[in-house]
Write an enzyme that holds these catalytic residues in place. Structure first.
Site, mmCIF file in Angstrom:
data_model
loop_
_atom_site.group_PDB
_atom_site.id
_atom_site.type_symbol
_atom_site.label_atom_id
_atom_site.label_comp_id
_atom_site.label_asym_id
_atom_site.label_seq_id
_atom_site.Cartn_x
_atom_site.Cartn_y
_atom_site.Cartn_z
ATOM 1 N N THR A 1 23.453 -77.649 -33.049
ATOM 2 C CA THR A 1 24.605 -77.120 -32.308
ATOM 3 C C THR A 1 24.857 -75.646 -32.560
ATOM 4 O OG1 THR A 1 27.029 -77.191 -32.233
ATOM 5 C CG2 THR A 1 26.027 -78.067 -34.200
ATOM 6 N N GLU B 1 27.623 -74.509 -33.097
ATOM 7 C CA GLU B 1 28.625 -74.422 -34.162
ATOM 8 C C GLU B 1 27.995 -73.934 -35.470
ATOM 9 O OE1 GLU B 1 32.170 -75.308 -34.829
ATOM 10 O OE2 GLU B 1 32.121 -74.622 -32.763
ATOM 11 N N TYR C 1 31.929 -80.203 -40.024
ATOM 12 C CA TYR C 1 30.983 -80.640 -38.983
ATOM 13 C C TYR C 1 29.798 -79.678 -38.904
ATOM 14 C CZ TYR C 1 29.038 -80.991 -34.242
ATOM 15 O OH TYR C 1 28.177 -81.075 -33.170
ATOM 16 N N LYS D 1 25.856 -80.372 -39.706
ATOM 17 C CA LYS D 1 24.802 -80.155 -38.704
ATOM 18 C C LYS D 1 23.765 -79.152 -39.218
ATOM 19 C CE LYS D 1 25.598 -82.568 -34.858
ATOM 20 N NZ LYS D 1 24.612 -83.450 -34.218
HETATM 21 P P1 NAP Z 1 29.814 -87.792 -28.227
HETATM 22 O O1 NAP Z 1 30.148 -88.022 -26.797
HETATM 23 O O2 NAP Z 1 30.883 -87.606 -29.221
HETATM 24 O O3 NAP Z 1 28.896 -89.038 -28.682
HETATM 25 C C1 NAP Z 1 28.611 -89.273 -30.026
HETATM 26 C C2 NAP Z 1 27.821 -90.570 -30.134
HETATM 27 O O4 NAP Z 1 27.558 -90.842 -31.517
HETATM 28 C C3 NAP Z 1 28.561 -91.812 -29.585
HETATM 29 O O5 NAP Z 1 27.614 -92.642 -28.968
HETATM 30 C C4 NAP Z 1 29.094 -92.463 -30.860
HETATM 31 O O6 NAP Z 1 29.312 -93.842 -30.744
HETATM 32 C C5 NAP Z 1 27.918 -92.190 -31.794
HETATM 33 N N1 NAP Z 1 28.251 -92.319 -33.203
HETATM 34 C C6 NAP Z 1 29.279 -91.756 -33.883
HETATM 35 N N2 NAP Z 1 29.245 -92.119 -35.170
HETATM 36 C C7 NAP Z 1 28.175 -92.934 -35.319
HETATM 37 C C8 NAP Z 1 27.622 -93.650 -36.407
HETATM 38 N N3 NAP Z 1 28.175 -93.621 -37.632
HETATM 39 N N4 NAP Z 1 26.510 -94.391 -36.197
HETATM 40 C C9 NAP Z 1 25.967 -94.468 -34.968
HETATM 41 N N5 NAP Z 1 26.454 -93.847 -33.886
HETATM 42 C C10 NAP Z 1 27.543 -93.082 -34.074
HETATM 43 O O7 NAP Z 1 28.818 -86.548 -28.371
HETATM 44 P P2 NAP Z 1 27.994 -85.771 -27.228
HETATM 45 O O8 NAP Z 1 28.868 -84.727 -26.646
HETATM 46 O O9 NAP Z 1 27.293 -86.740 -26.381
HETATM 47 O O10 NAP Z 1 26.938 -84.993 -28.139
HETATM 48 C C11 NAP Z 1 25.702 -85.606 -28.520
HETATM 49 C C12 NAP Z 1 25.199 -84.951 -29.802
HETATM 50 O O11 NAP Z 1 24.993 -83.562 -29.577
HETATM 51 C C13 NAP Z 1 26.155 -85.043 -30.985
HETATM 52 O O12 NAP Z 1 25.347 -85.156 -32.136
HETATM 53 C C14 NAP Z 1 26.869 -83.701 -30.984
HETATM 54 O O13 NAP Z 1 27.309 -83.383 -32.280
HETATM 55 C C15 NAP Z 1 25.763 -82.795 -30.505
HETATM 56 N N6 NAP Z 1 26.173 -81.616 -29.767
HETATM 57 C C16 NAP Z 1 27.026 -81.731 -28.723
HETATM 58 C C17 NAP Z 1 27.362 -80.606 -27.977
HETATM 59 C C18 NAP Z 1 28.297 -80.700 -26.804
HETATM 60 O O14 NAP Z 1 28.801 -79.656 -26.374
HETATM 61 N N7 NAP Z 1 28.500 -81.887 -26.228
HETATM 62 C C19 NAP Z 1 26.791 -79.360 -28.308
HETATM 63 C C20 NAP Z 1 25.904 -79.290 -29.368
HETATM 64 C C21 NAP Z 1 25.577 -80.429 -30.086
HETATM 65 P P3 NAP Z 1 30.724 -94.438 -30.178
HETATM 66 O O15 NAP Z 1 30.613 -94.350 -28.678
HETATM 67 O O16 NAP Z 1 30.733 -95.818 -30.720
HETATM 68 O O17 NAP Z 1 31.810 -93.553 -30.724
HETATM 69 N N1 GDD Z 2 39.560 -80.069 -28.891
HETATM 70 C C1 GDD Z 2 40.517 -79.130 -28.675
HETATM 71 N N2 GDD Z 2 41.783 -79.549 -28.408
HETATM 72 N N3 GDD Z 2 40.173 -77.827 -28.738
HETATM 73 C C2 GDD Z 2 41.143 -76.916 -28.482
HETATM 74 C C3 GDD Z 2 42.461 -77.275 -28.184
HETATM 75 C C4 GDD Z 2 42.802 -78.644 -28.156
HETATM 76 O O1 GDD Z 2 43.937 -79.042 -27.921
HETATM 77 N N4 GDD Z 2 43.173 -76.142 -27.976
HETATM 78 C C5 GDD Z 2 42.338 -75.114 -28.131
HETATM 79 N N5 GDD Z 2 41.106 -75.577 -28.448
HETATM 80 C C6 GDD Z 2 39.929 -74.737 -28.739
HETATM 81 C C7 GDD Z 2 39.272 -75.056 -30.081
HETATM 82 O O2 GDD Z 2 39.996 -74.463 -31.158
HETATM 83 C C8 GDD Z 2 37.893 -74.451 -29.858
HETATM 84 O O3 GDD Z 2 37.927 -73.068 -30.141
HETATM 85 C C9 GDD Z 2 37.658 -74.621 -28.354
HETATM 86 O O4 GDD Z 2 38.923 -74.975 -27.785
HETATM 87 C C10 GDD Z 2 36.640 -75.714 -28.020
HETATM 88 O O5 GDD Z 2 37.006 -76.887 -28.714
HETATM 89 P P1 GDD Z 2 36.271 -78.286 -28.417
HETATM 90 O O6 GDD Z 2 36.282 -78.584 -26.970
HETATM 91 O O7 GDD Z 2 36.845 -79.300 -29.349
HETATM 92 O O8 GDD Z 2 34.741 -77.989 -28.754
HETATM 93 P P2 GDD Z 2 34.058 -77.269 -30.010
HETATM 94 O O9 GDD Z 2 33.509 -75.966 -29.501
HETATM 95 O O10 GDD Z 2 34.921 -77.245 -31.180
HETATM 96 O O11 GDD Z 2 32.872 -78.282 -30.343
HETATM 97 C C11 GDD Z 2 32.076 -78.840 -29.291
HETATM 98 O O12 GDD Z 2 30.964 -78.007 -29.053
HETATM 99 C C12 GDD Z 2 30.055 -77.873 -30.142
HETATM 100 C C13 GDD Z 2 28.934 -76.926 -29.682
HETATM 101 O O13 GDD Z 2 29.318 -75.598 -29.871
HETATM 102 C C14 GDD Z 2 31.648 -80.242 -29.730
HETATM 103 O O14 GDD Z 2 31.017 -80.878 -28.649
HETATM 104 C C15 GDD Z 2 30.678 -80.176 -30.879
HETATM 105 O O15 GDD Z 2 30.164 -81.494 -31.147
HETATM 106 C C16 GDD Z 2 29.519 -79.246 -30.500
HETATM 107 O O16 GDD Z 2 28.594 -79.151 -31.566
#
Ligand code: NAP
Ligand code: GDD
Length: 355
Positions: free
Chosen positions: A131, A133, A154, A158
């Site tokens: 990520t 992050e 987190y 990662k």
């Molecule tokens: P998400 O919607 O939060 O999905 C996370 C998945 O992990 C869900 O299927 C959840 O299961 C499962 N999980 C959580 N804890 C677990 C455990 N202990 N054992 C087995 N499964 C578990 O995340 P996403 O947005 O699809 O992201 C996919 C991956 O990419 C994650 O690793 C995230 O950190 C990473 N990532 C995401 C982003 C982004 O912007 N979306 C960016 C960079 C990296 P449940 O459904 O049961 O909760």
């Molecule tokens: N969630 C959330 N809720 N974020 C908020 C809020 C709120 O009410 N208000 C402001 N924010 C700001 C957070 O402080 C952050 O700066 C930004 O919105 C994005 O927050 P999120 O949508 O929670 O995403 P993230 O950037 O922290 O993390 C996501 O992206 C990562 C990749 O850069 C997640 O999907 C991570 O799993 C992923 O790795």
């Protein structure tokens, strides 16, 4: 028939990746967690119950990243050609409340899979969901060469998972890759991430079901892309001739405030009339500015995103308006069919599932 094992199959990315792999003829094995309520809502539309005599290439298994036994058993029994590790405790704010659990699942969970691969001796390709992050406080734009500066439990977990993936590649010759993905969103995005929290709230406000939206830091900048395009690159990475770590993003960064302006503006509202600040949503340490330099993805994998910020907001807004039975301006859906000639069959499924 190629076999893939997907952890995190019930999440946003897991559901899109599974559709992609099924469309390419794979047999897909998904690991799901035991839960007291159903947690397969994002994949129900593609699941077929074998008890009904239906032929299926999607098979689900119980397991957990906290359990090395479950991972070792699944890997040695399935002998997958490809493993996609998408499971994680993926919420940054929550990781400050659950630091130990996040370290165990998001960090050590990856080691457990790699160790299960090593011990099984099977020839498989491994994808790690790294990520942006991990870049944390590093100055933008961030590339494959930018040093990591994680700002949360987190991100630290990662970063560990990222380095141990690289270490198992170098130490044991495992074909292990990391995609360093910047934020990617969709109508299937978890409801507590900021983009989906906003689009759901705008729809609820428009429907007269909600008065205010409480948020934290509106000045953070993120490089937001469209999730279905990002799962395509996960697959491409594992088809590449050699294992790589690669940055994936749009190269465009916007503030949370800009997302609010765009989403509220789409339905003719001014966000300032509805948004309130709640300190609870601030993070002890924030990541201020993420911006990808995705040049390597373009040059090496031929990947370029088609959906940028404004289109993304429209797609998400249309889906959330429709969920509440409101008339959606429709730009989002039109965009999907315009831009993804061969794809929109499964994007239609996306829209109907998200209803
Ligand atoms: P998400 O919607 O939060 O999905 C996370 C998945 O992990 C869900 O299927 C959840 O299961 C499962 N999980 C959580 N804890 C677990 C455990 N202990 N054992 C087995 N499964 C578990 O995340 P996403 O947005 O699809 O992201 C996919 C991956 O990419 C994650 O690793 C995230 O950190 C990473 N990532 C995401 C982003 C982004 O912007 N979306 C960016 C960079 C990296 P449940 O459904 O049961 O909760
Ligand atoms: N969630 C959330 N809720 N974020 C908020 C809020 C709120 O009410 N208000 C402001 N924010 C700001 C957070 O402080 C952050 O700066 C930004 O919105 C994005 O927050 P999120 O949508 O929670 O995403 P993230 O950037 O922290 O993390 C996501 O992206 C990562 C990749 O850069 C997640 O999907 C991570 O799993 C992923 O790795």
């Amino acid at each position: 028939m190629k076999k893939a094992l997907v952890t995190g199959i019930s999440g946003q990315d897991g559901s899109y990746l599974t559709e992609l792999l099924l469309s390419k003829g794979y047999q897909v094995h998904g690991m799901i967690r035991r839960s007291s309520t159903f947690n397969t809502g994002r994949i129900d539309h593609i699941y077929r119950d074998p008890h009904n005599g239906d032929k299926t290439r999607l098979l689900l298994h119980h397991g957990d990243l906290a359990s090395s036994v479950s991972l070792a058993n699944l890997i040695s029994e399935i002998e997958p050609d490809e493993i996609y590790n998408l499971a994680a405790q993926s919420h940054v704010r929550v990781s400050f409340d659950l630091p130990e659990y996040t370290g165990d699942v998001t960090g050590i969970g990856t080691l457990r899979i790699l160790e299960a691969i090593r011990r099984s001796g099977i020839d498989t390709r491994f994808y790690q969901a790294s990520t942006s992050e991990m870049f944390g406080g590093a100055a933008p734009p961030q590339t494959e060469a930018t040093p990591f500066a994680p700002q949360s439990p987190y991100a630290a977990a990662k970063t560990y998972a990222h380095w141990v993936t690289k270490n198992y590649r170098e130490a044991y010759g495992i074909f292990a890759c990391s995609g360093i993905l910047f934020n990617h969103e969709s109508p299937r995005r978890g409801e507590t991430f900021v983009t989906r929290k906003v689009t759901r709230a705008v729809a609820a406000i428009k429907a007269g079901k909600q008065k205010h939206l409480y948020l934290g830091n509106l000045d953070a900048k993120r490089d937001w892309g469209y999730a279905p395009e990002y799962v395509e690159v996960m697959w491409r990475l594992l088809q590449h001739g050699e294992p790589l770590d690669i940055v994936i993003g749009t190269g465009e960064s916007r503030t949370v405030r800009e997302f609010l302006e765009e989403a509220f503006g789409y339905v003719g509202l001014d966000y300032q009339d509805y948004v309130r600040i709640d300190e609870r949503y601030f993070r002890p340490t924030e990541v201020d500015y993420l911006l990808a330099d995705p040049r390597m993805a373009r040059e090496v994998l031929g990947w370029e995103p088609k959906i940028k910020f404004k289109d993304l907001v429209r797609i998400m807004m249309d889906a959330d308006l429709e969920l509440l039975g409101l008339e959606a301006p429709g730009d989002g859906k039109r965009l999907l069919s315009d831009r993804f000639d061969g794809w929109h069959r499964w994007d239609d499924q996306l829209v109907s599932m998200d209803k």
